[in-house]
Design a protein around this motif. Structure first.
Motif, PDB file in Angstrom:
ATOM      1  N   ASP A 152       5.789 -16.432  15.464  1.00 18.81           N
ATOM      2  CA  ASP A 152       6.796 -17.594  15.638  1.00 18.81           C
ATOM      3  C   ASP A 152       6.568 -18.784  16.436  1.00 18.81           C
ATOM      4  N   ALA A 153       5.728 -18.240  17.669  1.00 14.06           N
ATOM      5  CA  ALA A 153       5.378 -19.529  18.361  1.00 14.06           C
ATOM      6  C   ALA A 153       4.259 -20.196  17.767  1.00 14.06           C
ATOM      7  N   GLU A 154       3.439 -19.787  16.886  1.00 10.59           N
ATOM      8  CA  GLU A 154       2.274 -20.334  16.451  1.00 10.59           C
ATOM      9  C   GLU A 154       3.041 -21.093  15.404  1.00 10.59           C
ATOM     10  N   ARG A 155       4.095 -20.722  14.718  1.00 10.36           N
ATOM     11  CA  ARG A 155       4.360 -21.486  13.513  1.00 10.36           C
ATOM     12  C   ARG A 155       5.354 -22.804  14.132  1.00 10.36           C
ATOM     13  N   LEU A 156       5.550 -22.546  15.199  1.00 11.83           N
ATOM     14  CA  LEU A 156       6.388 -23.840  16.052  1.00 11.83           C
ATOM     15  C   LEU A 156       5.388 -24.870  16.415  1.00 11.83           C
ATOM     16  N   ARG A 157       4.051 -24.381  16.924  1.00  8.74           N
ATOM     17  CA  ARG A 157       3.208 -25.480  17.092  1.00  8.74           C
ATOM     18  C   ARG A 157       2.622 -25.914  15.973  1.00  8.74           C
ATOM     19  N   VAL A 158       2.515 -25.319  14.929  1.00  6.08           N
ATOM     20  CA  VAL A 158       1.850 -25.860  13.634  1.00  6.08           C
ATOM     21  C   VAL A 158       2.856 -26.859  13.072  1.00  6.08           C
ATOM     22  N   PHE A 159       4.327 -26.551  13.017  1.00  6.75           N
ATOM     23  CA  PHE A 159       5.016 -27.595  12.630  1.00  6.75           C
ATOM     24  C   PHE A 159       5.100 -28.836  13.506  1.00  6.75           C
ATOM     25  N   GLU A 160       5.176 -28.495  14.750  1.00  4.70           N
ATOM     26  CA  GLU A 160       4.835 -29.884  15.727  1.00  4.70           C
ATOM     27  C   GLU A 160       3.753 -30.619  15.300  1.00  4.70           C
ATOM     28  N   HIS A 161       2.498 -29.941  15.201  1.00  6.72           N
ATOM     29  CA  HIS A 161       1.295 -30.645  14.907  1.00  6.72           C
ATOM     30  C   HIS A 161       1.238 -31.290  13.787  1.00  6.72           C
ATOM     31  N   ASN A 164       1.907 -40.159  13.088  1.00  3.19           N
ATOM     32  CA  ASN A 164       0.681 -41.141  13.638  1.00  3.19           C
ATOM     33  C   ASN A 164       0.175 -41.759  12.447  1.00  3.19           C
ATOM     34  N   GLY A 165       0.419 -41.369  11.425  1.00  6.85           N
ATOM     35  CA  GLY A 165      -0.098 -41.917  10.120  1.00  6.85           C
ATOM     36  C   GLY A 165      -1.415 -41.253   9.623  1.00  6.85           C
ATOM     37  N   ASN A 166      -1.686 -40.135  10.167  1.00  7.48           N
ATOM     38  CA  ASN A 166      -3.054 -39.580  10.030  1.00  7.48           C
ATOM     39  C   ASN A 166      -3.015 -38.397   8.752  1.00  7.48           C
ATOM     40  N   ALA A 167      -2.218 -38.491   8.195  1.00  5.01           N
ATOM     41  CA  ALA A 167      -1.999 -37.592   6.864  1.00  5.01           C
ATOM     42  C   ALA A 167      -3.313 -37.488   6.154  1.00  5.01           C
ATOM     43  N   ALA A 168      -3.769 -38.781   5.731  1.00  5.67           N
ATOM     44  CA  ALA A 168      -5.023 -38.788   5.080  1.00  5.67           C
ATOM     45  C   ALA A 168      -6.272 -38.160   5.764  1.00  5.67           C
ATOM     46  N   ASN A 169      -6.280 -38.122   7.116  1.00  4.88           N
ATOM     47  CA  ASN A 169      -7.421 -37.784   8.062  1.00  4.88           C
ATOM     48  C   ASN A 169      -7.134 -36.171   8.222  1.00  4.88           C
ATOM     49  N   SER A 170      -5.941 -35.718   8.006  1.00  5.91           N
ATOM     50  CA  SER A 170      -5.646 -34.173   8.388  1.00  5.91           C
ATOM     51  C   SER A 170      -6.499 -33.224   7.745  1.00  5.91           C
ATOM     52  N   LEU A 171      -6.804 -33.368   6.661  1.00  8.16           N
ATOM     53  CA  LEU A 171      -8.051 -32.547   5.749  1.00  8.16           C
ATOM     54  C   LEU A 171      -9.270 -32.769   6.196  1.00  8.16           C
ATOM     55  N   CYS A 172      -9.501 -33.124   7.288  1.00  6.27           N
ATOM     56  CA  CYS A 172     -11.040 -33.102   7.987  1.00  6.27           C
ATOM     57  C   CYS A 172     -11.567 -31.611   8.380  1.00  6.27           C
ATOM     58  N   PRO A 173     -12.691 -31.272   8.085  1.00 11.05           N
ATOM     59  CA  PRO A 173     -13.096 -29.887   8.480  1.00 11.05           C
ATOM     60  C   PRO A 173     -13.323 -30.037   9.834  1.00 11.05           C
ATOM     61  N   TYR A 174     -13.361 -28.916  10.442  1.00 17.47           N
ATOM     62  CA  TYR A 174     -13.543 -28.570  12.077  1.00 17.47           C
ATOM     63  C   TYR A 174     -14.459 -27.578  11.962  1.00 17.47           C
ATOM     64  N   ALA A 175     -15.697 -27.885  11.557  1.00 22.97           N
ATOM     65  CA  ALA A 175     -17.008 -27.138  11.113  1.00 22.97           C
ATOM     66  C   ALA A 175     -17.553 -26.385  12.186  1.00 22.97           C
ATOM     67  N   ALA A 176     -17.202 -26.506  13.346  1.00 22.41           N
ATOM     68  CA  ALA A 176     -17.735 -25.898  14.464  1.00 22.41           C
ATOM     69  C   ALA A 176     -16.793 -24.605  15.067  1.00 22.41           C
ATOM     70  N   SER A 177     -15.466 -24.686  14.328  1.00 22.37           N
ATOM     71  CA  SER A 177     -14.423 -23.677  14.721  1.00 22.37           C
ATOM     72  C   SER A 177     -14.845 -22.340  14.109  1.00 22.37           C
ATOM     73  N   LYS A 178     -14.467 -21.145  14.731  1.00 20.59           N
ATOM     74  CA  LYS A 178     -14.553 -19.922  14.235  1.00 20.59           C
ATOM     75  C   LYS A 178     -13.376 -19.369  13.924  1.00 20.59           C
ATOM     76  N   CYS A 179     -12.899 -19.594  12.571  1.00 21.18           N
ATOM     77  CA  CYS A 179     -11.551 -19.340  11.942  1.00 21.18           C
ATOM     78  C   CYS A 179     -12.018 -18.364  10.875  1.00 21.18           C
ATOM     79  N   THR A 180     -12.675 -17.348  11.157  1.00 20.76           N
ATOM     80  CA  THR A 180     -13.039 -16.289  10.189  1.00 20.76           C
ATOM     81  C   THR A 180     -12.574 -14.905  10.701  1.00 20.76           C
TER      82      THR A 180
END
Length: 140
Positions: A108-117, A124-140
């Motif tokens: 629930d806490a993470e979902r609220l953060r994601v909704f806010e993000h 901010n009008g960044n919808a087109a840029n929101s699918l940029c990869p974060y290649a350095a992250s470790k999301c696996t």
């Protein structure tokens, strides 16, 4: 890796976040053919979440929902790996992670953060840029 499939999943997660709704695993699996192994489906989901945000700070995979309303083990495994202190604070030190109540607190806490993000991204009008990869992250 099928980048089109990953992009489709990322778009589905972003739409859900902007609408403040969850995505069922059935919706995810509907994007794949029957012959596609589960491992590659979940890898595509993790890659899609990574493309939206560095999962060490924010994980769009929390929007996935099982019948009980919680995300699956894939999310909680990433969360435990990427944010061990935050995980231990809620679940307790050495926890096996089986408490549904505590998992719900994390989700629930993470979902609220994601909704806010997502709403900030849209504002901010960044919808087109929101699918940029974060290649350095470790999301696996």
């Amino acid at each position: 890796m099928n980048t089109d499939r990953t992009r489709d999943i990322a778009a589905m997660l972003l739409r859900a976040a902007k609408r403040k709704r969850l995505v069922s695993y059935q919706e995810l699996h509907a994007l794949f053919g029957r012959e596609e192994p589960l491992q590659s489906r979940y890898r595509a989901l993790a890659d899609a979440a990574r493309s939206l945000s560095d999962c060490a700070s924010l994980d769009y995979g929390c929007l996935m929902s099982l019948d009980n309303g919680l995300p699956g083990d894939d999310f909680f495994n990433r969360f435990r790996h990427d944010r061990p202190h935050e995980y231990e604070k809620v679940m307790g030190f050495g926890s096996a992670g089986r408490s549904t109540t505590k998992k719900r607190l994390i989700a629930d806490a993470e979902r609220l953060r994601v909704f806010e993000h997502a709403s900030q991204t849209e504002a901010n009008g960044n919808a087109a840029n929101s699918l940029c990869p974060y290649a350095a992250s470790k999301c696996t």
